[in-house]
Design a protein around this motif. Sequence first.
Motif, PDB file in Angstrom:
ATOM      1  N   ASP A  24       3.537   6.339   2.296  1.00 21.96           N
ATOM      2  CA  ASP A  24       3.591   7.811   2.289  1.00 21.96           C
ATOM      3  C   ASP A  24       3.202   8.381   3.652  1.00 21.96           C
ATOM      4  O   ASP A  24       3.842   9.309   4.154  1.00 21.96           O
ATOM      5  CB  ASP A  24       2.673   8.387   1.210  1.00 21.96           C
ATOM      6  CG  ASP A  24       3.199   8.140  -0.192  1.00 21.96           C
ATOM      7  OD1 ASP A  24       4.405   7.825  -0.332  1.00 21.96           O
ATOM      8  OD2 ASP A  24       2.405   8.242  -1.145  1.00 21.96           O
ATOM      9  N   GLU A  25       2.151   7.828   4.244  1.00 19.80           N
ATOM     10  CA  GLU A  25       1.697   8.267   5.564  1.00 19.80           C
ATOM     11  C   GLU A  25       2.805   8.071   6.604  1.00 19.80           C
ATOM     12  O   GLU A  25       3.106   8.962   7.396  1.00 19.80           O
ATOM     13  CB  GLU A  25       0.460   7.468   5.958  1.00 19.80           C
ATOM     14  CG  GLU A  25       0.057   7.572   7.415  1.00 19.80           C
ATOM     15  CD  GLU A  25      -0.940   6.478   7.779  1.00 19.80           C
ATOM     16  OE1 GLU A  25      -0.562   5.585   8.569  1.00 19.80           O
ATOM     17  OE2 GLU A  25      -2.070   6.505   7.275  1.00 19.80           O
TER      18      GLU A  25
ATOM     19  N   SER B 155       7.381   0.652  -0.949  1.00 19.17           N
ATOM     20  CA  SER B 155       6.307  -0.181  -1.501  1.00 19.17           C
ATOM     21  C   SER B 155       6.748  -0.819  -2.814  1.00 19.17           C
ATOM     22  O   SER B 155       5.938  -1.390  -3.524  1.00 19.17           O
ATOM     23  CB  SER B 155       5.035   0.654  -1.713  1.00 19.17           C
ATOM     24  OG  SER B 155       5.295   1.715  -2.610  1.00 19.17           O
TER      25      SER B 155
ATOM     26  N   ASP C  12       0.843  -1.197   0.000  1.00 21.49           N
ATOM     27  CA  ASP C  12       0.000   0.000   0.000  1.00 21.49           C
ATOM     28  C   ASP C  12       0.882   1.252   0.000  1.00 21.49           C
ATOM     29  O   ASP C  12       1.415   1.661   1.038  1.00 21.49           O
ATOM     30  CB  ASP C  12      -0.911  -0.026   1.227  1.00 21.49           C
ATOM     31  CG  ASP C  12      -1.891   1.136   1.270  1.00 21.49           C
ATOM     32  OD1 ASP C  12      -1.776   2.074   0.457  1.00 21.49           O
ATOM     33  OD2 ASP C  12      -2.785   1.101   2.146  1.00 21.49           O
TER      34      ASP C  12
ATOM     35  N   LYS D 190       0.098   4.315  -0.256  1.00 26.48           N
ATOM     36  CA  LYS D 190      -0.445   5.386   0.587  1.00 26.48           C
ATOM     37  C   LYS D 190      -0.033   5.180   2.034  1.00 26.48           C
ATOM     38  O   LYS D 190       0.244   6.145   2.751  1.00 26.48           O
ATOM     39  CB  LYS D 190      -1.973   5.448   0.472  1.00 26.48           C
ATOM     40  CG  LYS D 190      -2.460   5.979  -0.859  1.00 26.48           C
ATOM     41  CD  LYS D 190      -3.971   6.071  -0.897  1.00 26.48           C
ATOM     42  CE  LYS D 190      -4.436   6.567  -2.255  1.00 26.48           C
ATOM     43  NZ  LYS D 190      -5.891   6.631  -2.345  1.00 26.48           N
ATOM     44  N   ARG D 191      -0.010   3.928   2.469  1.00 25.59           N
ATOM     45  CA  ARG D 191       0.443   3.619   3.835  1.00 25.59           C
ATOM     46  C   ARG D 191       1.903   4.037   4.013  1.00 25.59           C
ATOM     47  O   ARG D 191       2.268   4.641   5.024  1.00 25.59           O
ATOM     48  CB  ARG D 191       0.272   2.115   4.103  1.00 25.59           C
ATOM     49  CG  ARG D 191       0.877   1.617   5.400  1.00 25.59           C
ATOM     50  CD  ARG D 191       0.061   2.015   6.592  1.00 25.59           C
ATOM     51  NE  ARG D 191       0.539   1.344   7.796  1.00 25.59           N
ATOM     52  CZ  ARG D 191       0.450   1.861   9.001  1.00 25.59           C
ATOM     53  NH1 ARG D 191      -0.116   3.042   9.197  1.00 25.59           N
ATOM     54  NH2 ARG D 191       0.896   1.202  10.047  1.00 25.59           N
TER      55      ARG D 191
END
Length: 195
Positions: free
Chosen positions: A42-43, A72, A37, A39-40
């Motif tokens: 990046d967070e 990722s 993921d 986005k995970r």
Amino acid sequence: MVLNQHTKICIVGLGYVGLPLAVAFSRHFHTLGFDIDAKRIDELLQHKDKTESVDDTVLSNALESNQLQLCSDPKKIGDCDVYIVTVPTPVTTNKQPDLEPLKEACILIGNILKPHQIVVFESTVYPGCTEEVCAPLLAETANLVYNRDFFCGYSPERINPGDKSHTVETIVKVASGSTPEVADWVNQLYLKQLL
């Protein structure tokens, strides 16, 4: 395989089990956290953990130490010595374990697995799953021989989400390996995170 400060660890799956484990191991080893993921990732690179399994300050310190790196991209995880799989194993509507995330992780690792590497499973699975499902899938994908070219270990995750008292550093861990030597190596690896 010798366990020392040059050992490279990859944690595959950065949820409420994998992220605390990655942070703990990064205190002693170069650790790469991998999650499919983006986005995970990046967070987390913004020093924010929505699962609240790791304090944002602790995460920030681990990332700034350069001992913990996150990605990722599976092409970036091929040079590790050990892969620790912490992907979820949900239950289907038929109350059967859904092994698809685990199988996908095995294929991902199998595509980059090299001789002498160890794959440790922390994902919750039924007895025999590592030897009956995971190891054959790794061997087939990597075209390597299990317990000759690569090895497996198992250390069941025992994290209770939201429990701040019983953390990865304080719970009793059980560790095993596909050979007695690998079992000892995996045990020593997990003992190191407690120091």
